[in-house]
Design a protein around this motif. Structure first.
Motif, PDB file in Angstrom:
ATOM      1  N   LYS A 281      -5.278  17.757   6.792  1.00 35.44           N
ATOM      2  CA  LYS A 281      -5.803  18.369   5.569  1.00 35.44           C
ATOM      3  C   LYS A 281      -6.348  17.318   4.620  1.00 35.44           C
ATOM      4  N   LEU A 282      -5.622  16.193   4.511  1.00 37.55           N
ATOM      5  CA  LEU A 282      -6.088  15.117   3.634  1.00 37.55           C
ATOM      6  C   LEU A 282      -5.375  13.824   4.021  1.00 37.55           C
ATOM      7  N   LEU A 283      -6.099  12.695   3.951  1.00 36.72           N
ATOM      8  CA  LEU A 283      -5.504  11.393   4.261  1.00 36.72           C
ATOM      9  C   LEU A 283      -6.246  10.325   3.475  1.00 36.72           C
ATOM     10  N   ARG A 284      -5.544   9.686   2.521  1.00 39.98           N
ATOM     11  CA  ARG A 284      -6.169   8.622   1.723  1.00 39.98           C
ATOM     12  C   ARG A 284      -5.259   7.408   1.818  1.00 39.98           C
ATOM     13  N   LYS A 285      -5.779   6.330   2.408  1.00 41.19           N
ATOM     14  CA  LYS A 285      -4.897   5.174   2.584  1.00 41.19           C
ATOM     15  C   LYS A 285      -5.425   3.893   1.989  1.00 41.19           C
ATOM     16  N   ASN A 286      -6.463   3.967   1.171  1.00 38.35           N
ATOM     17  CA  ASN A 286      -7.018   2.706   0.705  1.00 38.35           C
ATOM     18  C   ASN A 286      -6.989   2.536  -0.809  1.00 38.35           C
ATOM     19  N   ALA A 287      -6.113   3.276  -1.505  1.00 42.01           N
ATOM     20  CA  ALA A 287      -6.006   3.094  -2.952  1.00 42.01           C
ATOM     21  C   ALA A 287      -5.456   1.703  -3.250  1.00 42.01           C
ATOM     22  N   MET A 288      -6.137   0.964  -4.139  1.00 41.86           N
ATOM     23  CA  MET A 288      -5.705  -0.390  -4.483  1.00 41.86           C
ATOM     24  C   MET A 288      -5.206  -0.481  -5.921  1.00 41.86           C
ATOM     25  N   THR A 289      -5.469   0.589  -6.714  1.00 41.68           N
ATOM     26  CA  THR A 289      -5.026   0.579  -8.112  1.00 41.68           C
ATOM     27  C   THR A 289      -4.265   1.876  -8.380  1.00 41.68           C
ATOM     28  N   MET A 290      -3.449   1.857  -9.439  1.00 41.17           N
ATOM     29  CA  MET A 290      -2.689   3.060  -9.790  1.00 41.17           C
ATOM     30  C   MET A 290      -3.634   4.205 -10.135  1.00 41.17           C
TER      31      MET A 290
ATOM     32  N   GLY B 156       0.803  -1.214   0.000  1.00 42.41           N
ATOM     33  CA  GLY B 156       0.000   0.000   0.000  1.00 42.41           C
ATOM     34  C   GLY B 156       0.842   1.273   0.000  1.00 42.41           C
ATOM     35  N   VAL B 157       0.244   2.350  -0.523  1.00 45.50           N
ATOM     36  CA  VAL B 157       0.843   3.689  -0.459  1.00 45.50           C
ATOM     37  C   VAL B 157      -0.222   4.638   0.088  1.00 45.50           C
ATOM     38  N   ILE B 158       0.189   5.496   1.029  1.00 46.72           N
ATOM     39  CA  ILE B 158      -0.727   6.435   1.665  1.00 46.72           C
ATOM     40  C   ILE B 158      -0.463   7.837   1.123  1.00 46.72           C
ATOM     41  N   VAL B 159      -1.538   8.545   0.805  1.00 51.12           N
ATOM     42  CA  VAL B 159      -1.437   9.923   0.312  1.00 51.12           C
ATOM     43  C   VAL B 159      -1.850  10.858   1.441  1.00 51.12           C
ATOM     44  N   ILE B 160      -0.957  11.805   1.750  1.00 50.50           N
ATOM     45  CA  ILE B 160      -1.193  12.710   2.881  1.00 50.50           C
ATOM     46  C   ILE B 160      -1.068  14.155   2.389  1.00 50.50           C
ATOM     47  N   GLY B 161      -1.911  15.021   2.894  1.00 48.96           N
ATOM     48  CA  GLY B 161      -1.839  16.441   2.566  1.00 48.96           C
ATOM     49  C   GLY B 161      -0.529  17.058   3.047  1.00 48.96           C
ATOM     50  N   THR B 162      -0.214  18.237   2.533  1.00 52.90           N
ATOM     51  CA  THR B 162       1.040  18.894   2.928  1.00 52.90           C
ATOM     52  C   THR B 162       0.772  20.334   3.349  1.00 52.90           C
TER      53      THR B 162
END
Ligand SMILES: [Zn+2]
Ligand SMILES: [Zn+2]
Length: 280
Positions: free
Chosen positions: A159-168, A144-150
């Motif tokens: 600001k933002l937190l997305r941790k459940n992406a399963m596809t590119m 997994g890869v987690i996307v976090i706001g900056t």
């Protein structure tokens, strides 16, 4: 009261490696606490800050798991920490701890595995090409890869937190959303065990270490967890026989009966290169 029940204080799939080892080595049947929320003890994915040491957190998880499964005799919890290797700068390192507590007799045993085999990494990106390159480099989507706001180039999970992406496609959509909102996206490897097979292997190794320690019994009273916890230096120099900083013995002390065993090291003499007298 089933005496063969071990509760595993986990909600991230760690039981898939821990439970078979417990069954094989100790004949224990593993149970998971229902509706168990380990995230409140702090997570890798930034929602809750981690405050305690890994050992203290593992103890707290086991105590909570015993409340959920009151008939369990044994509790197991695992904690990982990630960061630069203690000896090798710039090499990332995964340090795994698995704790076993037996509340029949108060035995507490810890297993460890420290490895540089980890995908632990993070970066700040502003474009999808860089995000895709990072994701491929860390083994996404099997990892997994987690996307976090900056904010000011630093991660800002509020600001933002997305941790459940399963596809590119899903991951890059989250990155685009984040860049639109914050100007940049902070990407981090997901270290939760169920989204990180590399970490899962390290947890398995730490569990094997734990079971080896647990099965080592005191020769006097039979209590589990009789392992070396103290190392005595002073192995004599081969040339002048003065004590050196090399280890001459490992000491095990039984927490139950106090039985003490000193195992002298295999080497009888230290290399004079380690001696303060011969090689000051
Ligand atoms: Zn010497
Ligand atoms: Zn003993």
């Amino acid at each position: 009261m089933p005496s063969d029940c071990a509760v595993i204080a986990t909600m991230h799939g760690k039981e898939s490696v821990i439970a078979p080892l417990l069954r094989g080595a100790l004949g224990l049947r593993a149970e998971l606490p229902p509706d168990f929320d380990t995230d409140r003890f702090g997570t890798f994915s930034r929602d809750v800050p981690r405050t305690d040491t890994p050992l203290a957190t593992a103890r707290a998880k086991i105590a909570a798991a015993f409340e959920h499964v009151p008939y369990a005799q044994i509790g197991i919890a695992s904690e990982g920490s990630f960061g630069p290797h203690p000896q090798v700068p710039f090499v990332p390192c995964d340090s795994e701890l698995v704790l076993l507590m037996d509340r029949r007799n108060g035995v507490e045993v810890v297993g460890h595995h420290v490895t540089s085999r980890t995908n632990y990494a993070y970066c700040v990106v502003t474009e999808s090409e860089a995000a895709a390159a990072f994701a491929q480099g860390v083994g996404f989507p099997s990892h997994g890869v987690i996307v976090i706001g900056t904010e000011d180039g630093k991660s800002a999970p509020l600001k933002l937190l997305r941790k459940n992406a399963m596809t590119m496609t899903g991951l890059l959509a989250a990155v685009a959303e984040c860049v639109a909102l914050c100007g940049a996206a902070y990407l981090e490897t997901d270290m939760r065990a169920h989204r990180n097979p590399t970490r899962m292997r390290a947890i398995r190794r730490a569990t094997i270490d734990l079971l080896r320690r647990y099965r080592s019994r005191c020769p006097d009273c039979g209590r589990e967890g009789f392992v070396a916890t103290e190392w005595l230096t002073g192995l004599p120099c081969a040339a002048c026989h003065a004590p050196t900083d090399r280890i001459r013995a490992a000491v095990s002390v039984c927490a139950g009966c106090g039985h003490r065993r000193e195992r002298t090291s295999e080497a009888a003499w230290a290399d004079p290169g380690r001696c303060d007298h011969c090689n000051p």
